[in-house]
Each structure stands twice: as C-alpha cells, then as structure tokens.
Enzyme design. Structure first.
Site, PDB file in Angstrom:
ATOM      1  N   GLY A 229       0.783  -1.235   0.000  1.00 55.37           N
ATOM      2  CA  GLY A 229       0.000   0.000   0.000  1.00 55.37           C
ATOM      3  C   GLY A 229       0.813   1.283   0.000  1.00 55.37           C
ATOM      4  CD  GLU A 271       0.991  -9.142   1.285  1.00 55.77           C
ATOM      5  OE1 GLU A 271       1.460 -10.279   1.119  1.00 55.77           O
ATOM      6  OE2 GLU A 271      -0.189  -8.940   1.612  1.00 55.77           O
ATOM      7  N   PRO A 272       4.659  -5.022  -1.032  1.00 54.93           N
ATOM      8  CG  PRO A 272       6.717  -4.042  -1.542  1.00 54.93           C
ATOM      9  CD  PRO A 272       6.077  -5.056  -0.634  1.00 54.93           C
ATOM     10  N   GLY A 273       3.115  -3.771  -4.006  1.00 57.26           N
ATOM     11  CA  GLY A 273       2.838  -4.065  -5.419  1.00 57.26           C
ATOM     12  C   GLY A 273       3.086  -2.815  -6.226  1.00 57.26           C
ATOM     13  NE  ARG A 310      -4.996   2.467 -10.226  1.00 60.49           N
ATOM     14  CZ  ARG A 310      -4.775   3.654  -9.727  1.00 60.49           C
ATOM     15  NH1 ARG A 310      -4.310   4.619 -10.501  1.00 60.49           N
ATOM     16  NH2 ARG A 310      -4.975   3.897  -8.449  1.00 60.49           N
ATOM     17  CE1 TYR A 314     -10.426   1.341  -7.644  1.00 60.37           C
ATOM     18  CE2 TYR A 314      -8.578   1.483  -9.164  1.00 60.37           C
ATOM     19  CZ  TYR A 314      -9.429   0.732  -8.375  1.00 60.37           C
ATOM     20  OH  TYR A 314      -9.258  -0.626  -8.332  1.00 60.37           O
ATOM     21  CB  CYS A 341     -19.155   2.321 -27.223  1.00 61.12           C
ATOM     22  SG  CYS A 341     -20.680   3.010 -27.745  1.00 61.12           S
ATOM     23  CD  GLU A 342     -18.787   2.969 -20.135  1.00 60.53           C
ATOM     24  OE1 GLU A 342     -19.048   1.859 -20.625  1.00 60.53           O
ATOM     25  OE2 GLU A 342     -19.395   3.447 -19.168  1.00 60.53           O
ATOM     26  CE1 TYR A 370      -3.278  -3.896  -7.947  1.00 50.06           C
ATOM     27  CE2 TYR A 370      -2.101  -1.866  -7.466  1.00 50.06           C
ATOM     28  CZ  TYR A 370      -2.480  -3.134  -7.100  1.00 50.06           C
ATOM     29  OH  TYR A 370      -2.070  -3.648  -5.905  1.00 50.06           O
TER      30      TYR A 370
HETATM   31  N1  LLP Z   1      -1.371  -7.045  -0.047  1.00 51.48           N
HETATM   32  C1  LLP Z   1      -2.709  -7.169  -0.059  1.00 51.48           C
HETATM   33  C2  LLP Z   1      -3.350  -8.120   0.826  1.00 51.48           C
HETATM   34  C3  LLP Z   1      -3.467  -6.370  -0.909  1.00 51.48           C
HETATM   35  O1  LLP Z   1      -4.785  -6.491  -0.894  1.00 51.48           O
HETATM   36  C4  LLP Z   1      -2.827  -5.463  -1.784  1.00 51.48           C
HETATM   37  C5  LLP Z   1      -3.603  -4.655  -2.706  1.00 51.48           C
HETATM   38  C6  LLP Z   1      -1.415  -5.383  -1.745  1.00 51.48           C
HETATM   39  C7  LLP Z   1      -0.730  -6.200  -0.861  1.00 51.48           C
HETATM   40  C8  LLP Z   1      -0.641  -4.462  -2.625  1.00 51.48           C
HETATM   41  O2  LLP Z   1      -0.983  -3.123  -2.455  1.00 51.48           O
HETATM   42  P1  LLP Z   1      -0.134  -2.013  -3.256  1.00 51.48           P
HETATM   43  O3  LLP Z   1       1.242  -1.998  -2.678  1.00 51.48           O
HETATM   44  O4  LLP Z   1      -0.114  -2.385  -4.679  1.00 51.48           O
HETATM   45  O5  LLP Z   1      -0.891  -0.743  -3.021  1.00 51.48           O
HETATM   46  N2  LLP Z   1      -6.806  -1.865  -8.109  1.00 51.48           N
HETATM   47  C9  LLP Z   1      -6.500  -0.831  -7.154  1.00 51.48           C
HETATM   48  C10 LLP Z   1      -5.627  -1.323  -6.055  1.00 51.48           C
HETATM   49  C11 LLP Z   1      -6.240  -2.453  -5.296  1.00 51.48           C
HETATM   50  C12 LLP Z   1      -5.311  -2.921  -4.232  1.00 51.48           C
HETATM   51  C13 LLP Z   1      -5.749  -4.212  -3.708  1.00 51.48           C
HETATM   52  N3  LLP Z   1      -4.863  -4.767  -2.768  1.00 51.48           N
HETATM   53  C14 LLP Z   1      -5.837   0.326  -7.891  1.00 51.48           C
HETATM   54  O6  LLP Z   1      -5.679   0.260  -9.095  1.00 51.48           O
HETATM   55  O7  LLP Z   1      -5.498   1.329  -7.273  1.00 51.48           O
END
Ligand code: LLP
Length: 411
Positions: A229, A271-273, A310, A314, A341-342, A370
């Site tokens: 996050g 767990e960064p994404g 996104r 969002y 078409c939106e 994402y």
């Molecule tokens: N761990 C868990 C359990 C999660 O649910 C998530 C994201 C992450 C790690 C990674 O979070 P990050 O570091 O990427 O912020 N689709 C949305 C984001 C949904 C996030 C869901 N969970 C967007 O495009 O902003």
C-alpha cells in the site's frame, strides 16, 4: 524521449500502440531498495511482490532473480509463477473466497503459506488437508480496523471490510480452536493490509503495533505481514516517501514496539505491489482525431479504459506528454479520451498540452501498476503488448493479442 536508453518512437515502430513500456532497470532498483533496507538483526524479514499489480511471466522471473517472495491472489497468478519455475514455497496465497478446488490445487503444488481470510475458509482448509494428508502453513488475515487516508474504494481494512477477521471476535476465537485441533495446519502468524496508495507511515505503524500486541497471546514467535500500500507519484499532488525510508521506518517501528511490549517475532513481511511497478510503467498511445465542443477539446487515443480502467473506476489522475513536444507551449486544455463506447472512457481530463496532430504519440506516466493487470477486452479491444526496456535494449514480454486470439475460445 528515451526510457532506459530506448527511443519510444522506435518502440512504436517495432511494437505498435497502445503499448505498455516498463523500465526494467527501475523495477529492479525498486526491489533492491526494499530488499536492502528492510532488514533487522532482531528478526527475519521477507519482501513479497504483490503480483496483482502486474503479474506476467517475465515479471515473476525478475522477482525471482531479485530474491523477492510472491503474493498471489488467484490460481491464475500462482500458475503463472509455477510456469516459470518460481519456487511455490515462496508464495503467500491470498483471497477471501478460495474454492475447494483452488485450495487443493495450491496445496498439491506445494504453496508456501496460505493467508486465511475467514472461519469458513479455515474449516474447509482443515478438511482438505485431512483428505490430502498434507501439512500447510497459514497466517490469518486480520482486520485491524486502521483506516488509512486513501480513496474509499481501495481501503481494505475498515471494520466492515470484506477482508479478514477482527482480533478476539467470535470467528477469530473459533479459528484458534480449529487450529489447535487440526492435524495438518501450522499456524505461523498474522497478516494485515490497511489500504493502498498510502503516504502516511503512521497508519502502518498503528497497524503493526496492534499486531505486535496480539502476539502476546502466543508462546512461539510469530510471522507478521504488514501488507503493501505504499504510495507512488502519479501527479504532483502525490508526495511519496522513498522506499528505503519506508522500509527502515517499518523496521524501526517494529523493533521499538517489540522492545516496549517485550515480545519476540519470528519474521516481518511486507508485500508492496504498486510501489515496485507503478512508476516503472508507461503507456504509449497514438493520437487519432481531435475534436472541439463548445466547452471542451478532446484528443482521442487508440487505447483508453480497456488498458487503464483506473481513471474511470477511481477517478485516478495521471500526467502525460506528447512525444517530442514535451517542451512546446502547453496552450490547449484538453481531455484525453479513449476509443470505447462509454462516455466515462476518459484517461485525463482538462490537462494542459500543446497542439496535437493525428499520428502524434502520447505517453502517460506511472501506469505500471493495475494497468495491464486490470485491462479488459471491452468493445473487443485487443490487449496491448508489453515491452521491457533496459540499457538501450527492448524485449517483448507480452505479444499484442490478435483478432483470432480474441475469439479463439468462442464456439
Ligand atoms: N497485499 C494485499 C493483501 C493487498 O490487498 C494489496 C492490494 C497489496 C498487498 C498491494 O498493495 P499495493 O502496494 O499495490 O498498493 N486496483 C486498485 C488497487 C487495489 C489494491 C488491492 N490490494 C488500484 O488500481 O489502485
């Protein structure tokens, strides 16, 4: 404009548009910032990549090479990892509604740790482990009730969240009983994820401190996973904290809280994404027609909500440039609209750009997280190609979908 030494015009010539471009050097650097700084001499540490942000085979290979573990949230993500020889023992498997077949599949394929979301899942898992006679490691996803300041759609840990259980709730207490009676379930610890695109480190500190107090109930040192996050820069409204600082801060918070409460833990995980892949990703489009209405001017691009949902989902904001016109006078206030078409298919609204001509290339920044992973084939759009660039070279990692592939599963 060059990305990691590669001219984007060349990329357009070779791969076409829309095109997802990843700076592989930046990806690796982001991973190293976490790996090198998320370290303690009091407990083990583990950095997982939350692969929902961007899960393709080449990405998993890099995650592997850089020594990160993997967060998978579906059999599809897990299967991608298995397919490139990623060690399943390094996978943490998430999900609030894992089916019995999915649980069987991941257990038979030696998943490392299952992040159990709820009581019913634990009961199902207990039965399946008996049937398969296989041990599994689990951590329990807790809803710690910390709500971070972020867009409400992507907050996941408020009290009525669909994720996790609350500490000492009836379900939580029953889960501990199930674990105690279970033959094959090995309880390792807790997980918490408080939301996404968070800039306030205090929110993580609060969640972590809560998890540490819960550890007091157990004799053995637990594994704690504080989720992901960490925020990134989309526009200048976002002021992200460098990932080395984030890492060191979390370690320090953890060490201080452990000392204060006289608790020992076995391991701390993050767990960064988004923060690993977000800023390393760009999307390249070709501008087609432009249009003026009484109050607006539109630049139409050859992609849109199908490659980046996104903004529509969002109200996410992005920056962009027209290639080779980065320094021209930005005297048009335009809305970048996709092909769908939106009417909500707008990538950027009311943004200052120079005059555009059909055929100009437009690049949007920070689309690495994402974007591809949430892409769709709405209006039967073809999924764009993905290319990685590094040291002046490009590598195609996902081929553009063809029309035949689009309909190949249809009878
Ligand atoms: N761990 C868990 C359990 C999660 O649910 C998530 C994201 C992450 C790690 C990674 O979070 P990050 O570091 O990427 O912020 N689709 C949305 C984001 C949904 C996030 C869901 N969970 C967007 O495009 O902003």
């Amino acid at each position: 404009m060059k990305i990691s030494g590669v001219d984007v015009r060349e990329l357009k010539k070779e791969y076409g548009t829309p095109l997802y471009i990843y700076d592989a050097a930046m990806l690796k650097n982001n991973m190293r910032l976490y790996i090198n700084n998320f370290k303690s001499n009091q407990f083990e540490t583990e950095v997982l990549f939350a692969s929902k942000a961007f899960n393709v085979k080449e990405m998993v290979r890099i995650v592997d090479q850089e020594g990160l573990s993997l967060d998978c949230v579906s059999v599809g993500e897990f299967y991608t990892a298995l397919n490139v020889g990623y060690d399943p023992k390094k996978v943490y498997f998430h999900g609030n509604n894992k089916s019995p077949d999915e649980l069987r599949f991941i257990i038979m394929n030696n998943v490392g740790t299952i992040v159990v979301d709820n009581l019913m899942e634990l009961v199902a898992l207990d039965m399946i482990t008996k049937e398969l006679k296989k041990n599994v490691n689990i951590i329990i996803r807790l809803n710690v009730g910390v709500s971070a300041h972020t867009h409400k759609f992507i907050v996941t840990a408020h009290v009525d969240s669909k994720f996790g259980v609350a500490y000492k709730s009836d379900d939580y207490n029953t889960m501990l009983e199930v674990i105690n009676k279970s033959e094959y379930i090995n309880f390792l610890g807790f997980h918490s994820h408080i939301g996404s695109q968070i800039f306030d480190l205090k929110a993580f500190d609060a969640a972590l401190e809560k998890l540490i107090t819960y550890c007091k109930d157990f004799d053995k040192p637990l594994v704690l996973n504080i989720g992901g996050g960490f925020g990134v820069h989309y526009t200048d409204e976002d002021q992200p904290i460098p990932f080395d600082v984030v890492s060191k801060n979390l370690i320090e918070t953890c060490e201080n809280a452990l000392a204060k409460s006289n608790v020992k833990i076995k391991k701390l995980c993050i767990e960064p994404g988004r923060s690993i892949v977000g800023e390393a990703g760009y999307t390249l489009y070709t501008i087609g027609f432009t249009k003026k209405t009484p109050n607006k001017e539109y630049y139409f691009i050859d992609g849109g909500m199908t490659d980046n949902i996104r903004p529509a989902l969002y109200q996410a904001k992005y920056d962009c440039d027209i290639i080779d016109k980065e320094n021209d006078k930005k005297d048009h206030t335009v809305t970048i609209a996709g092909k769908c078409c939106e009417s909500g298919d707008l990538i950027i609204e009311d943004y200052k750009l120079p005059e555009a001509n059909p055929g100009d290339l437009l690049i949007t920044y920070t689309t690495g997280a994402y974007g591809y992973s949430m892409s769709s084939n709405y209006n039967k759009a073809l999924t764009p190609a993905v290319v990685f660039v590094e040291d002046g070279k490009s590598k195609l990692v996902v081929r553009r979908m063809t029309l035949d592939e689009l309909i190949e599963r249809e009878e």
